[in-house]
Motif scaffolding. Structure first.
Motif, short mmCIF file in Angstrom:
data_model
loop_
_atom_site.label_atom_id
_atom_site.label_comp_id
_atom_site.label_asym_id
_atom_site.label_seq_id
_atom_site.Cartn_x
_atom_site.Cartn_y
_atom_site.Cartn_z
N MET A 1 0.83 -1.20 0.00
CA MET A 1 0.00 0.00 0.00
C MET A 1 0.87 1.26 0.00
N ARG A 2 2.07 1.14 -0.45
CA ARG A 2 2.96 2.30 -0.47
C ARG A 2 2.84 3.12 -1.75
N GLN A 3 2.21 2.57 -2.77
CA GLN A 3 2.13 3.30 -4.04
C GLN A 3 1.21 4.51 -3.93
N GLY A 4 1.61 5.55 -4.65
CA GLY A 4 0.81 6.76 -4.73
C GLY A 4 0.07 6.81 -6.07
N ASP B 1 0.72 8.19 -9.08
CA ASP B 1 1.43 7.88 -10.31
C ASP B 1 1.71 6.38 -10.46
N SER B 2 2.13 5.75 -9.38
CA SER B 2 2.42 4.32 -9.43
C SER B 2 1.17 3.49 -9.69
N LEU B 3 0.07 3.85 -9.04
CA LEU B 3 -1.17 3.11 -9.26
C LEU B 3 -1.70 3.32 -10.68
N ALA B 4 -1.61 4.54 -11.20
CA ALA B 4 -2.03 4.80 -12.59
C ALA B 4 -1.18 3.99 -13.57
N TYR B 5 0.11 3.87 -13.28
CA TYR B 5 1.01 3.08 -14.12
C TYR B 5 0.61 1.60 -14.10
N ILE B 6 0.30 1.06 -12.92
CA ILE B 6 -0.14 -0.33 -12.81
C ILE B 6 -1.42 -0.56 -13.62
N ILE B 7 -2.35 0.36 -13.52
CA ILE B 7 -3.62 0.24 -14.26
C ILE B 7 -3.35 0.18 -15.76
N LYS B 8 -2.49 1.07 -16.23
CA LYS B 8 -2.22 1.15 -17.66
C LYS B 8 -1.36 0.00 -18.17
N GLN B 9 -0.27 -0.30 -17.50
CA GLN B 9 0.68 -1.29 -17.99
C GLN B 9 0.29 -2.73 -17.68
N PHE C 1 -7.51 -1.02 -4.98
CA PHE C 1 -6.31 -1.80 -4.68
C PHE C 1 -6.35 -2.18 -3.21
N CYS C 2 -5.95 -3.41 -2.91
CA CYS C 2 -5.99 -3.89 -1.54
C CYS C 2 -4.58 -4.16 -1.03
N GLY C 3 -4.35 -3.89 0.25
CA GLY C 3 -3.08 -4.18 0.87
C GLY C 3 -2.93 -5.66 1.21
N GLY C 4 -1.73 -6.08 1.51
CA GLY C 4 -1.44 -7.47 1.79
C GLY C 4 -2.16 -8.03 3.01
N ARG C 5 -2.42 -7.19 3.99
CA ARG C 5 -3.12 -7.64 5.19
C ARG C 5 -4.63 -7.75 4.98
#
Length: 97
Positions: free
Chosen positions: A1-4, A6-14, A28-32
């Protein structure tokens, strides 16, 4: 859950080959599994929402193959801490007297 944002938008796109600027809400859900983030583009900028449950955990897909689109009712369930998949009760012979 450290992504902000830009990182989350990148994951969505790529990774998922979806458009983060589509106006859809991406969760997005965290590991716990006791917290999640929601990313939403409103036409002028991104909203990043974060929720942590003090008690309980989310019923969340365990891998990318289980990722699915949610309807508005399922999102509402999730925001309230309920399972996003309805439980189907089956009847067996012991239920009858």
């Amino acid at each position: 859950m450290r992504q902000g944002i830009d990182s989350l938008a990148y994951i969505i796109k790529q990774r998922f080959e979806l458009d983060p600027f589509s106006g859809q809400v991406f969760l997005f859900c965290g590991g716990r599994k006791d917290r999640f983030k929601a990313l939403y583009w409103d036409g002028q900028g991104f909203w990043l929402l974060y929720k942590r449950f003090e008690k309980g955990k989310l019923n969340w897909p365990s891998d990318e193959k289980e990722v699915k689109e949610l309807n508005s009712e399922q999102v509402e369930w999730l925001m309230k801490g309920f399972s996003i998949t309805p439980i189907i009760k089956t009847t067996n012979s012991r239920d009858f007297y």
